[in-house]
Scaffold this motif. Structure first.
Motif, PDB file in Angstrom:
ATOM      1  N   THR A   1       0.840  -1.320  -0.053  1.00  0.00           N
ATOM      2  CA  THR A   1       0.028   0.047  -0.031  1.00  0.00           C
ATOM      3  C   THR A   1       0.637   1.145   0.101  1.00  0.00           C
ATOM      4  O   THR A   1       0.604   2.389  -0.699  1.00  0.00           O
ATOM      5  N   LEU A   2       1.983   1.434   0.671  1.00  0.00           N
ATOM      6  CA  LEU A   2       2.907   2.437   0.828  1.00  0.00           C
ATOM      7  C   LEU A   2       3.663   2.503  -0.500  1.00  0.00           C
ATOM      8  O   LEU A   2       3.805   3.783  -1.111  1.00  0.00           O
ATOM      9  N   THR A   3       3.787   1.266  -1.257  1.00  0.00           N
ATOM     10  CA  THR A   3       4.396   1.502  -2.550  1.00  0.00           C
ATOM     11  C   THR A   3       3.442   2.316  -3.415  1.00  0.00           C
ATOM     12  O   THR A   3       3.979   2.953  -4.121  1.00  0.00           O
ATOM     13  N   LEU A   4       2.073   1.894  -3.388  1.00  0.00           N
ATOM     14  CA  LEU A   4       1.061   2.566  -4.279  1.00  0.00           C
ATOM     15  C   LEU A   4       1.326   4.107  -3.854  1.00  0.00           C
ATOM     16  O   LEU A   4       1.004   4.963  -4.676  1.00  0.00           O
ATOM     17  N   VAL A   5       1.120   4.554  -2.698  1.00  0.00           N
ATOM     18  CA  VAL A   5       1.187   5.742  -2.345  1.00  0.00           C
ATOM     19  C   VAL A   5       2.280   6.652  -2.713  1.00  0.00           C
ATOM     20  O   VAL A   5       2.142   7.723  -3.423  1.00  0.00           O
ATOM     21  N   ARG A   6       3.497   5.969  -2.661  1.00  0.00           N
ATOM     22  CA  ARG A   6       4.751   6.652  -3.557  1.00  0.00           C
ATOM     23  C   ARG A   6       4.480   6.469  -4.876  1.00  0.00           C
ATOM     24  O   ARG A   6       4.990   7.419  -5.533  1.00  0.00           O
ATOM     25  N   ALA A   7       4.042   5.582  -5.546  1.00  0.00           N
ATOM     26  CA  ALA A   7       3.761   5.789  -7.066  1.00  0.00           C
ATOM     27  C   ALA A   7       2.780   6.774  -7.336  1.00  0.00           C
ATOM     28  O   ALA A   7       3.179   7.631  -8.421  1.00  0.00           O
ATOM     29  N   MET A   8       1.921   7.142  -6.482  1.00  0.00           N
ATOM     30  CA  MET A   8       1.054   8.405  -6.643  1.00  0.00           C
ATOM     31  C   MET A   8       1.714   9.711  -6.565  1.00  0.00           C
ATOM     32  O   MET A   8       1.397  10.504  -7.369  1.00  0.00           O
ATOM     33  N   ILE A   9       2.273   9.776  -5.522  1.00  0.00           N
ATOM     34  CA  ILE A   9       3.155  10.907  -5.406  1.00  0.00           C
ATOM     35  C   ILE A   9       4.286  11.233  -6.381  1.00  0.00           C
ATOM     36  O   ILE A   9       4.388  12.063  -6.865  1.00  0.00           O
ATOM     37  N   SER A  10       4.780  10.111  -6.819  1.00  0.00           N
ATOM     38  CA  SER A  10       5.756  10.334  -8.041  1.00  0.00           C
ATOM     39  C   SER A  10       5.032  10.752  -9.420  1.00  0.00           C
ATOM     40  O   SER A  10       5.716  11.723  -9.903  1.00  0.00           O
ATOM     41  N   ALA A  11       4.169  10.449  -9.494  1.00  0.00           N
ATOM     42  CA  ALA A  11       3.227  10.774 -10.714  1.00  0.00           C
ATOM     43  C   ALA A  11       2.619  12.290 -10.535  1.00  0.00           C
ATOM     44  O   ALA A  11       2.566  12.815 -11.529  1.00  0.00           O
ATOM     45  N   ALA A  12       2.402  12.342  -9.429  1.00  0.00           N
ATOM     46  CA  ALA A  12       1.992  13.735  -9.007  1.00  0.00           C
ATOM     47  C   ALA A  12       3.147  14.691  -9.218  1.00  0.00           C
ATOM     48  O   ALA A  12       2.854  16.071  -9.760  1.00  0.00           O
ATOM     49  N   LYS A  13       4.267  14.439  -8.915  1.00  0.00           N
ATOM     50  CA  LYS A  13       5.526  15.283  -9.160  1.00  0.00           C
ATOM     51  C   LYS A  13       5.789  15.490 -10.663  1.00  0.00           C
ATOM     52  O   LYS A  13       6.841  16.196 -11.114  1.00  0.00           O
ATOM     53  N   ALA A  14       5.348  14.501 -11.525  1.00  0.00           N
ATOM     54  CA  ALA A  14       5.946  14.249 -12.761  1.00  0.00           C
ATOM     55  C   ALA A  14       5.818  15.580 -13.784  1.00  0.00           C
ATOM     56  O   ALA A  14       6.718  15.904 -14.489  1.00  0.00           O
ATOM     57  N   ASP A  15       4.977  16.334 -13.509  1.00  0.00           N
ATOM     58  CA  ASP A  15       5.073  17.850 -14.378  1.00  0.00           C
ATOM     59  C   ASP A  15       5.862  18.905 -13.892  1.00  0.00           C
ATOM     60  O   ASP A  15       5.607  20.136 -14.285  1.00  0.00           O
ATOM     61  N   GLY A  16       6.338  18.415 -12.675  1.00  0.00           N
ATOM     62  CA  GLY A  16       7.324  19.705 -12.109  1.00  0.00           C
ATOM     63  C   GLY A  16       6.350  20.767 -11.205  1.00  0.00           C
ATOM     64  O   GLY A  16       6.989  21.615 -10.974  1.00  0.00           O
TER      65      GLY A  16
END
Length: 243
Positions: free
Chosen positions: A120-135
């Protein structure tokens, strides 16, 4: 103590206390929400995951909970891909049906080889990484998020975890390694795609890179794209939304 499942629910679209709406309903007005209702931790999720999106996950996902919703969407996309079906289409009216993954499949959270909480924490990290993708999460944005997290009352451990993830540089190696099975790889991509609507080159490029690193076939990615798109509605148009 950090509750990974609650944190995932908050990020995907938790209910805002005192309203019939979810955080994604008012993503574009998240800052005002935090000001008007400083105890609404959900307002922070909208800021954290980017306020530019004009679409939200439907109420069906909220009722299931984040983990079951992600698993259900990934399972549906996989089943359609294996059956050679056409990519999913959004229903003409009403909410699309969204079911949790069957308990006897690899998409069942209880089947996670590393434990449900860790994945579940891995999924949360994935979501945050995606959110940061556009800078858009620059130093100023991180400060705004930190200030709002202090108002939200989500808990010291959750606040510390989110801020640490926002500060951390993108680490695709660690993120991809967190998905131990083929089903988890698909769920990780699904969670990332749920977070953002790739309407910039940076976002599209990030999702393409992630899919490549996860080894997902193009046709399977297309099914995830269609399944997630069908599970979203224009922000503010969700059933029972007061806005």
């Amino acid at each position: 103590m950090l509750d990974p499942k609650k944190l995932l629910d908050d990020l995907l679209g938790s209910q805002i206390p005192g309203t019939g709406s979810t955080v994604r309903d008012k993503a574009g007005q998240a800052a005002q929400m935090a000001k008007d209702n400083p105890l609404a931790a959900g307002a922070l999720a909208a800021v954290l995951l980017g306020t530019g999106t004009g679409r939200q996950v439907t109420g069906a996902a909220i009722k299931l909970g984040g983990l079951a919703a992600i698993g259900g969407l990934a399972y549906k996309a996989y089943q359609n891909y294996k059956a050679g079906n056409e990519p999913a289409q959004a229903p003409a009216s009403g909410e699309p049906e969204l079911l949790p993954p069957p308990a006897d499949t690899a998409f069942d959270p209880a089947q996670a080889p590393q434990g449900e909480a860790e994945f579940t924490l891995t999924l949360v990290r994935a979501m945050i990484s995606a959110a940061k993708a556009d800078g858009h999460v620059d130093d100023d944005e991180r400060k705004k998020i930190a200030d709002k997290l202090k108002l939200a009352g989500i808990g010291a451990e959750a606040e510390k975890f989110l801020l640490a993830e926002l500060e951390s540089p993108l680490d695709l190696d660690t993120l991809v390694a967190g998905a131990k099975t083929d089903a988890q790889k698909l769920e990780l991509y699904t969670a990332s795609r749920l977070t953002i609507d790739p309407d910039t080159r940076a976002e599209r490029g990030y999702l393409d890179l992630l899919a490549g690193r996860l080894g997902l076939p193009d046709a399977l990615v297309d099914h995830v794209e269609a399944t997630v798109s069908a599970a979203k509605v224009p922000a503010g148009n969700a059933p029972n939304s007061p806005w």
